[in-house]
Design a protein around this motif. Structure first.
Motif, PDB file in Angstrom:
ATOM      1  N   ASN A 485     -45.546  78.035 104.044  1.00  0.00           N
ATOM      2  CA  ASN A 485     -45.202  79.423 104.343  1.00  0.00           C
ATOM      3  C   ASN A 485     -43.701  79.563 104.585  1.00  0.00           C
ATOM      4  O   ASN A 485     -43.065  80.537 104.146  1.00  0.00           O
ATOM      5  N   ASP A 486     -43.136  78.599 105.273  1.00  0.00           N
ATOM      6  CA  ASP A 486     -41.690  78.591 105.524  1.00  0.00           C
ATOM      7  C   ASP A 486     -40.907  78.581 104.210  1.00  0.00           C
ATOM      8  O   ASP A 486     -39.894  79.277 104.069  1.00  0.00           O
ATOM      9  N   SER A 487     -41.383  77.818 103.237  1.00  0.00           N
ATOM     10  CA  SER A 487     -40.685  77.756 101.949  1.00  0.00           C
ATOM     11  C   SER A 487     -40.797  79.082 101.195  1.00  0.00           C
ATOM     12  O   SER A 487     -39.851  79.508 100.524  1.00  0.00           O
ATOM     13  N   ILE A 488     -41.944  79.754 101.322  1.00  0.00           N
ATOM     14  CA  ILE A 488     -42.122  81.053 100.660  1.00  0.00           C
ATOM     15  C   ILE A 488     -41.214  82.094 101.296  1.00  0.00           C
ATOM     16  O   ILE A 488     -40.523  82.865 100.602  1.00  0.00           O
ATOM     17  N   VAL A 489     -41.198  82.124 102.615  1.00  0.00           N
ATOM     18  CA  VAL A 489     -40.341  83.068 103.335  1.00  0.00           C
ATOM     19  C   VAL A 489     -38.877  82.833 102.963  1.00  0.00           C
ATOM     20  O   VAL A 489     -38.105  83.770 102.735  1.00  0.00           O
ATOM     21  N   ASN A 490     -38.503  81.582 102.870  1.00  0.00           N
ATOM     22  CA  ASN A 490     -37.132  81.237 102.491  1.00  0.00           C
ATOM     23  C   ASN A 490     -36.801  81.753 101.093  1.00  0.00           C
ATOM     24  O   ASN A 490     -35.714  82.293 100.848  1.00  0.00           O
ATOM     25  N   GLN A 491     -37.749  81.602 100.168  1.00  0.00           N
ATOM     26  CA  GLN A 491     -37.523  82.074  98.799  1.00  0.00           C
ATOM     27  C   GLN A 491     -37.405  83.591  98.737  1.00  0.00           C
ATOM     28  O   GLN A 491     -36.627  84.134  97.939  1.00  0.00           O
ATOM     29  N   VAL A 493     -36.206  85.482 101.196  1.00  0.00           N
ATOM     30  CA  VAL A 493     -34.887  85.787 101.766  1.00  0.00           C
ATOM     31  C   VAL A 493     -33.788  85.509 100.745  1.00  0.00           C
ATOM     32  O   VAL A 493     -32.835  86.295 100.601  1.00  0.00           O
ATOM     33  N   ARG A 494     -33.900  84.405 100.003  1.00  0.00           N
ATOM     34  CA  ARG A 494     -32.888  84.042  99.011  1.00  0.00           C
ATOM     35  C   ARG A 494     -32.708  85.135  97.950  1.00  0.00           C
ATOM     36  O   ARG A 494     -31.607  85.325  97.432  1.00  0.00           O
ATOM     37  N   ARG A 495     -33.779  85.848  97.650  1.00  0.00           N
ATOM     38  CA  ARG A 495     -33.698  86.903  96.636  1.00  0.00           C
ATOM     39  C   ARG A 495     -32.923  88.121  97.124  1.00  0.00           C
ATOM     40  O   ARG A 495     -32.574  88.995  96.310  1.00  0.00           O
ATOM     41  N   ALA A 501     -29.003  94.021 102.493  1.00  0.00           N
ATOM     42  CA  ALA A 501     -30.429  94.025 102.832  1.00  0.00           C
ATOM     43  C   ALA A 501     -30.694  93.471 104.223  1.00  0.00           C
ATOM     44  O   ALA A 501     -29.972  92.604 104.724  1.00  0.00           O
ATOM     45  N   VAL A 502     -31.781  93.981 104.823  1.00  0.00           N
ATOM     46  CA  VAL A 502     -32.287  93.474 106.086  1.00  0.00           C
ATOM     47  C   VAL A 502     -33.742  93.067 105.846  1.00  0.00           C
ATOM     48  O   VAL A 502     -34.496  93.777 105.177  1.00  0.00           O
ATOM     49  N   VAL A 503     -34.120  91.894 106.371  1.00  0.00           N
ATOM     50  CA  VAL A 503     -35.461  91.349 106.163  1.00  0.00           C
ATOM     51  C   VAL A 503     -36.122  91.132 107.522  1.00  0.00           C
ATOM     52  O   VAL A 503     -35.531  90.525 108.412  1.00  0.00           O
ATOM     53  N   ILE A 504     -37.337  91.627 107.655  1.00  0.00           N
ATOM     54  CA  ILE A 504     -38.102  91.459 108.896  1.00  0.00           C
ATOM     55  C   ILE A 504     -39.327  90.600 108.593  1.00  0.00           C
ATOM     56  O   ILE A 504     -40.032  90.833 107.607  1.00  0.00           O
ATOM     57  N   TYR A 505     -39.568  89.621 109.439  1.00  0.00           N
ATOM     58  CA  TYR A 505     -40.759  88.778 109.283  1.00  0.00           C
ATOM     59  C   TYR A 505     -41.632  88.870 110.523  1.00  0.00           C
ATOM     60  O   TYR A 505     -41.141  88.751 111.656  1.00  0.00           O
ATOM     61  N   MET A 506     -42.926  89.081 110.293  1.00  0.00           N
ATOM     62  CA  MET A 506     -43.899  89.023 111.387  1.00  0.00           C
ATOM     63  C   MET A 506     -45.266  88.696 110.815  1.00  0.00           C
ATOM     64  O   MET A 506     -45.659  89.243 109.784  1.00  0.00           O
ATOM     65  N   PRO A 507     -46.020  87.805 111.435  1.00  0.00           N
ATOM     66  CA  PRO A 507     -47.424  87.600 111.043  1.00  0.00           C
ATOM     67  C   PRO A 507     -48.277  88.723 111.623  1.00  0.00           C
ATOM     68  O   PRO A 507     -47.865  89.414 112.555  1.00  0.00           O
ATOM     69  N   TYR A 545     -33.619  89.109 109.606  1.00  0.00           N
ATOM     70  CA  TYR A 545     -32.523  88.478 108.857  1.00  0.00           C
ATOM     71  C   TYR A 545     -31.627  89.581 108.291  1.00  0.00           C
ATOM     72  O   TYR A 545     -32.118  90.582 107.736  1.00  0.00           O
ATOM     73  N   CYS A 546     -30.335  89.386 108.421  1.00  0.00           N
ATOM     74  CA  CYS A 546     -29.361  90.317 107.851  1.00  0.00           C
ATOM     75  C   CYS A 546     -28.468  89.548 106.875  1.00  0.00           C
ATOM     76  O   CYS A 546     -27.868  88.519 107.238  1.00  0.00           O
ATOM     77  N   SER A 547     -28.379  90.039 105.671  1.00  0.00           N
ATOM     78  CA  SER A 547     -27.542  89.374 104.663  1.00  0.00           C
ATOM     79  C   SER A 547     -26.068  89.481 105.060  1.00  0.00           C
ATOM     80  O   SER A 547     -25.690  90.345 105.874  1.00  0.00           O
ATOM     81  N   PRO A 548     -25.205  88.615 104.516  1.00  0.00           N
ATOM     82  CA  PRO A 548     -23.770  88.701 104.830  1.00  0.00           C
ATOM     83  C   PRO A 548     -23.206  90.091 104.569  1.00  0.00           C
ATOM     84  O   PRO A 548     -22.425  90.616 105.377  1.00  0.00           O
TER      85      PRO A 548
END
Length: 621
Positions: A485-491, A493-495, A501-507, A545-548
């Motif tokens: 799951n960590d690898s999927i979330v990382n992928q 975010v990479r996109r 962009a701002v990315v929010i993660y929550m189960p 997560y906030c992109s640069p």
């Protein structure tokens, strides 16, 4: 002597319902047993409902009891209608089991509502297909044929010129019973009396449970009843059909309310502060198994790395309001917040406001798509997402199939980008993109591809010596699913790291996997909420997560996110945070529920399952 006569009178009367309707009772009992055998799931040993034979006897006896006083002509009409209903329902039920590996359920009935007359004709024509006749469906067809032949027996005997011989045999048998075996009818009556009393007592608990199941006022309440250990057993096709109709009726009521709320959605203005907002919804993931939150295994190396780099802000006091996916979805999609008047369906859903404001809303789910084999839990969580009319209010773009692993959603997203259906970076490209992962949903070993094992049962011998080897193996499955799951979330975010962009993660909720000394996996739905249950099943990881580019252009928002990272939060208020990030101004937005607003009310009660205050439980632990 008079007492004995009274007893014999009662015994004789007990037998009357079956004597009056012997063919109905016999064939419908055979149908009930046959349906149970034909829809028996695979696995180790038979899995027929324990009380099948007695409860089926009791149900049919009650039906015959009701039919008996009705005039013969009317009674025969009613029985004819019952034959049609019960046989057709049985055929459909077994057909569904053969073709979809599932008996009748609410999801299947919802799909039937979208079926046209041609497809209905195709279904009935398929019943004469050779392969289907040779399947379990053939047993139901054979019973129907036997029933027809039995009803036509007199006509057949006349054609074969054996009616006189049969009449003679019948008369001889009747004479023997009347004059030489006088006690047999009364013995039969005594047996039936015993069976009626026995079956009534044995069936009563299930009847009480079924009454509770059919007393739910919402599909969510019905679903929660089904999480209880002794919920009603829908052991026959007719029960499953009635339950499916009932569940669809309840869902339809909430859909009507939701559509009414959707029609009143109004956005005053929008600043488009965050051109691209990405929401990642995980599945069955408590923060006790997150390396970010101090877990002893390296389950989230990518998230830890992003946190160290300063782009990912971890929140350390976030809980979900329910430990059932469907309830969570209803609560965090709706602008309703626990404690406000009304229900979740009385309020608009936040994707509707985003669409109204001019955002393109994309929903990529690996769980909530209509499917024949869908369980009640997925039906309850997905009926309002999959309704065609409501879906148009909520989403511009959706995936059309599910994937074995969550990386399938990444490929789906990439295809949408290549096809130009998702555009990023332009002056008027405003996107809300929701990824709904299957995450760590049981069975854990099926949630990551072969060859992606990082943990093994032996990895826990020192850290969890209290567990058996089998338990350590299951724990390794779960932690491997967390790392995948960590690898999927990382992928994901990479996109978006090169976008504004701002990315929010929550189960959606937590998950237990041999936590402490509790000794079980999954969730304890029906238990009263105590501190361990709240701790393991309601506490979840949550980060932004906030992109640069986003950090440069929205410094104040980024600082607000950092300032809020230690605040108490419950995910039912998520829509208000999202509306603020987008800059959407509407009457449905309330700053006191917005996590990054200066007006945020951190002290509002966080009520779990509408019954327990999380912070009160924590203070008493």
């Amino acid at each position: 002597m008079s007492v004995i006569k009274k007893i014999f009178t009662i015994v004789d009367k007990v037998l009357v319902p079956i004597k009056t309707n012997p063919i109905f009772f016999g064939f419908m009992y055979a149908l009930g047993v046959l349906c149970a055998l034909c829809t028996m799931p695979g696995g180790h040993g038979p899995q027929i409902y324990d009380n099948l034979y007695l409860e089926l006897f009791f149900d049919l006896y009650v039906v015959c009891l009701i039919l008996t006083p009705i005039p013969t002509r009317v009674r025969n009409i009613i029985k004819g209608l019952l034959y049609i209903i019960l046989y057709v329902t049985a055929l459909v039920d077994v057909y569904c089991f053969v073709n979809f590996d599932s008996t009748l359920n609410p999801s299947m009935l919802m799909l039937v509502n979208e079926t046209d007359s041609r497809e209905v004709g195709d279904f009935f024509s398929s019943l004469i297909d050779a392969d289907l006749v040779l399947s379990n469906v053939g047993w139901i067809l054979l019973l129907i044929l036997c029933h027809i032949l039995f009803r036509m027996r007199h006509w057949i005997f006349r054609k074969l010129h054996v009616d006189q011989k049969v009449a003679a045999i019948h008369e001889h048998v009747a004479y023997v019973f009347r004059h030489q075996l006088k006690l047999i009818p009364r013995c039969m009556g005594s047996i039936v009396l015993v069976l009626v009393v026995w079956s009534a007592v044995a069936s009563w608990p299930n009847k009480i449970a079924l009454h509770k199941l059919f007393s739910g006022t919402s599909i969510g309440e019905v679903e929660h009843t089904l999480t209880e250990k002794d919920h009603g057993n829908l052991y026959e096709p007719i029960y499953r059909l009635v339950f499916s109709l009932y569940a669809n009726h309840l869902a339809g009521q909430q859909l009507t309310t939701l559509l009414k709320a959707a029609g009143t959605v109004k956005v005053d203005s929008c600043d488009y502060k965050s051109p691209t907002i990405v929401l990642i919804i995980g599945e069955s993931y408590g923060r006790q198994h997150s390396q970010q939150y101090g877990y002893f295994m390296e389950t989230t190396p990518n998230q830890v790395r992003m946190q160290k780099q300063g782009s990912l802000i971890k929140f350390d006091d976030v809980v979900t309001c329910w430990n059932l996916t469907s309830y969570v979805f209803k609560n965090f999609l709706s602008l309703h917040v626990v404690g406000e008047p009304g229900e979740w369906c009385d309020y608009p859903l936040f994707p509707e406001l985003f669409r109204k404001a001019g955002y393109q809303v994309t929903f990529l789910t690996n769980q909530f798509l209509p499917a024949a084999k869908q369980a009640v839990y997925d039906f309850s969580g997905g009926f309002f997402l999959n309704d065609p009319a409501l879906s148009k209010y909520e989403f511009d773009l959706r995936n059309t199939k599910l994937y074995q692993y969550d990386e399938g959603l990444l490929h789906c997203y990439d295809d949408f980008v290549k096809q130009g259906k998702i555009k990023l970076g332009g002056k008027k490209d405003y996107n809300l993109i929701i990824f709904h992962l299957i995450g760590q949903h049981v069975a854990y070993q099926d949630r990551y591809p072969e060859g992606r094992n990082y943990f093994w049962a032996s990895s826990y011998e020192d850290k969890r010596p209290d567990l058996s080897d089998r338990q350590r193996k299951i724990l390794s499955y779960y932690d491997n699913a967390c790392r995948y799951n960590d690898s999927i979330v990382n992928q994901i975010v990479r996109r978006f790291r090169r976008e504004n962009a701002v990315v929010i993660y929550m189960p959606d909720h937590g998950e237990e996997c041999y936590e402490g000394n509790r000794g079980f996996i999954c969730r304890n739905h029906s238990a009263k909420i105590d501190w361990p249950l709240a701790h393991y099943e309601f506490e979840i990881p949550f980060w932004i997560y906030c992109s640069p580019s986003y950090r440069r252009q929205h410094r104040e928002i980024f600082r607000s996110i950092i300032r809020a990272r230690h605040k108490k939060f419950m995910t039912d208020a998520l829509p208000h945070l999202l509306l603020d990030l987008a800059g959407i101004h509407a009457k449905d937005y309330h700053a006191k529920y917005d996590l990054i607003s200066p007006e945020y009310d951190e002290n509002r009660p966080r009520i779990l399952k509408n019954s327990a205050d999380y912070d009160v439980l924590r203070s008493k632990k």
